[in-house]
Motif scaffolding. Sequence first.
Motif, short mmCIF file in Angstrom:
data_model
loop_
_atom_site.label_atom_id
_atom_site.label_comp_id
_atom_site.label_asym_id
_atom_site.label_seq_id
_atom_site.Cartn_x
_atom_site.Cartn_y
_atom_site.Cartn_z
N PRO A 130 38.29 22.19 42.73
CA PRO A 130 38.69 20.88 43.24
C PRO A 130 40.22 20.78 43.24
O PRO A 130 40.85 21.21 42.27
CB PRO A 130 38.08 19.90 42.23
N CYS A 131 40.79 20.24 44.32
CA CYS A 131 42.26 20.19 44.41
C CYS A 131 42.70 18.80 44.84
O CYS A 131 42.28 18.32 45.89
CB CYS A 131 42.78 21.16 45.45
N PHE A 132 43.56 18.19 44.06
CA PHE A 132 44.12 16.90 44.45
C PHE A 132 45.63 16.98 44.26
O PHE A 132 46.11 17.07 43.13
CB PHE A 132 43.51 15.78 43.59
N GLU A 165 47.71 19.50 44.84
CA GLU A 165 47.98 20.72 44.06
C GLU A 165 48.81 21.73 44.84
O GLU A 165 48.67 22.94 44.63
CB GLU A 165 46.66 21.37 43.61
N ASP A 202 40.52 17.04 47.69
CA ASP A 202 40.02 15.69 47.42
C ASP A 202 41.01 14.63 47.93
O ASP A 202 41.54 13.84 47.16
CB ASP A 202 39.82 15.58 45.89
N ASN A 242 40.59 10.32 48.78
CA ASN A 242 40.34 10.74 47.41
C ASN A 242 39.04 10.12 46.87
O ASN A 242 38.89 8.90 46.87
CB ASN A 242 41.54 10.32 46.53
N ASN A 263 37.45 13.74 41.04
CA ASN A 263 37.16 15.12 40.69
C ASN A 263 35.65 15.45 40.64
O ASN A 263 35.21 16.50 41.10
CB ASN A 263 37.90 15.39 39.36
N ASP A 286 39.39 24.51 37.42
CA ASP A 286 40.44 23.61 37.90
C ASP A 286 41.53 24.36 38.67
O ASP A 286 41.80 25.53 38.38
CB ASP A 286 41.10 22.88 36.72
N ALA A 287 42.18 23.63 39.59
CA ALA A 287 43.21 24.25 40.44
C ALA A 287 44.46 24.63 39.66
O ALA A 287 45.25 25.46 40.11
CB ALA A 287 43.56 23.30 41.57
N ASP A 288 44.67 24.00 38.49
CA ASP A 288 45.88 24.33 37.72
C ASP A 288 45.64 25.51 36.77
O ASP A 288 46.51 25.88 36.00
CB ASP A 288 46.37 23.11 36.93
N GLN A 315 44.10 25.82 34.05
CA GLN A 315 44.27 25.60 32.61
C GLN A 315 43.22 26.39 31.84
O GLN A 315 43.42 26.72 30.68
CB GLN A 315 44.16 24.11 32.30
N LYS A 368 44.99 11.66 24.66
CA LYS A 368 43.85 12.20 25.41
C LYS A 368 42.88 12.93 24.48
O LYS A 368 41.66 12.83 24.62
CB LYS A 368 44.35 13.14 26.51
N ARG A 423 49.21 23.26 31.85
CA ARG A 423 49.12 23.15 33.31
C ARG A 423 50.21 24.02 33.96
O ARG A 423 51.34 24.03 33.51
CB ARG A 423 49.30 21.67 33.70
N SER A 473 49.21 16.15 35.34
CA SER A 473 47.77 15.85 35.33
C SER A 473 47.45 14.80 36.38
O SER A 473 48.23 13.86 36.58
CB SER A 473 47.38 15.33 33.94
N LYS A 474 46.33 14.98 37.08
CA LYS A 474 45.96 14.04 38.14
C LYS A 474 45.11 12.90 37.60
O LYS A 474 44.61 12.08 38.35
CB LYS A 474 45.20 14.77 39.25
N PHE A 475 44.87 12.91 36.29
CA PHE A 475 44.09 11.84 35.69
C PHE A 475 45.02 10.87 34.98
O PHE A 475 45.97 11.28 34.33
CB PHE A 475 43.10 12.40 34.66
N1 UDP Z 1 41.21 16.52 40.68
C1 UDP Z 1 40.54 16.12 41.83
N2 UDP Z 1 40.50 14.80 42.15
C2 UDP Z 1 41.11 13.84 41.38
C3 UDP Z 1 41.75 14.26 40.20
C4 UDP Z 1 41.77 15.60 39.87
O1 UDP Z 1 39.98 16.95 42.54
O2 UDP Z 1 41.04 12.66 41.75
C5 UDP Z 1 41.23 17.96 40.33
C6 UDP Z 1 42.62 18.53 40.06
O3 UDP Z 1 43.27 18.94 41.23
C7 UDP Z 1 42.29 19.69 39.15
C8 UDP Z 1 41.08 19.19 38.37
O4 UDP Z 1 40.53 18.12 39.13
O5 UDP Z 1 41.90 20.84 39.87
C9 UDP Z 1 41.44 18.71 36.98
O6 UDP Z 1 42.53 17.83 37.06
P1 UDP Z 1 43.79 17.89 36.08
O7 UDP Z 1 44.15 19.31 35.82
O8 UDP Z 1 44.87 17.03 36.66
O9 UDP Z 1 43.14 17.21 34.80
P2 UDP Z 1 43.46 17.52 33.26
O10 UDP Z 1 43.43 19.02 33.10
O11 UDP Z 1 44.79 16.95 33.00
O12 UDP Z 1 42.34 16.83 32.55
#
Ligand code: UDP
Length: 317
Positions: free
Chosen positions: A11-13, A15, A50, A78, A81, A104-106, A108, A142, A209, A214-216
């Motif tokens: 999933p990519c938002f 990114e 997304d 959007n 996720n 995840d796209a980042d 992690q 978090k 990351r 973070s996208k959240f």
């Molecule tokens: N993502 C998405 N839609 C959203 C928010 C996040 O598709 O509305 C994707 C984001 O691109 C990533 C994954 O969900 O690939 C996890 O997001 P993020 O790494 O920002 O979250 P964290 O690791 O901080 O919980």
Amino acid sequence: MEKPLLAVVIPCFNEELCIKETVDKLFLVLNDLISKNKIKPESYLYLVDDGSKDSTWDIISELHNTNPLVKGLKFVKNFGNQKALIAGLEAVKVLGCDCVVTIDADLQQDEWSIEKFIDKYLDGFDIVSGIRNNRKSDSFFKKYTALAFYKVMNLLGAHIPVNHSDYRLVSKHALDIMSQFPERYLFLRGFFNDVGLKTANVNFDVKPRMHGESKFNFASLSILALNGITSYSVVPLRLVSILGFSMTIIGIILGSIAVCNKIFFANFQHDWAIDLIMNCFFGGIELFCLGTIAEYIGQIFLEVKGRPRYIKDTELK
Ligand code: UDP
Ligand code: MG
């Protein structure tokens, strides 16, 4: 078991900073697995955009043009996720695969753990859940809100491991079962843990990351947590009934004591401060219970309309 055709859903938002590097790194893993004869050479990546506002989709299209094993889907806006993950799982089921990993796209999550996922799949597991070794890369806030959420979910009967993530492998069989659950708010972590298929865990290291942020945010995490609870468990509704019943009993006992005091000892005390505190306290509990019920009504409202989970714009297959 025969070596599988693997699909990797990402999933990519917004990114744009990560995607190219992520795709390159994932192909290193896929090529390694192909050379070890663990997956089929036609295994592919499926990126779900997304509703990004940056150049994410342009990069996905470019990558697809140079390598057709990079496939993609773009949402019109959007949807969050969970919806992006569900869309990816549904799409690869149609395109064809034996198993699918979501990551995840980042990046992690340690991408090299995919090999352990595949090994478990080859051992006959339908679901392999990624469990974080730690939450070092998460902020203090978090880390503890996530911990509290999993504690609540487990009290409600969900049995989700505390350091669970959406990094998991599911088999074609699990995808077939998922398609029998048409609900709009399918909470994947709850669903895959509870569906009853043979499940294994794989521990992995969490990295910081790669690029971007973070996208959240607090609001989107709270919505995810609330949807997780209301789409998964009716225990909070039962607790409301139990609380109401217990308070009625306490009210009857305290009321009887007050009446006896008045009749037999004539020393019934009336204190406005206690009145006020009691009013606020019970008013608060009542509104909280009403709010709990309202969350479920909201969930029913959204489900009953039967609107699509997400709307596709373009697909590159
Ligand atoms: N993502 C998405 N839609 C959203 C928010 C996040 O598709 O509305 C994707 C984001 O691109 C990533 C994954 O969900 O690939 C996890 O997001 P993020 O790494 O920002 O979250 P964290 O690791 O901080 O919980
Ligand atoms: Mg992340």
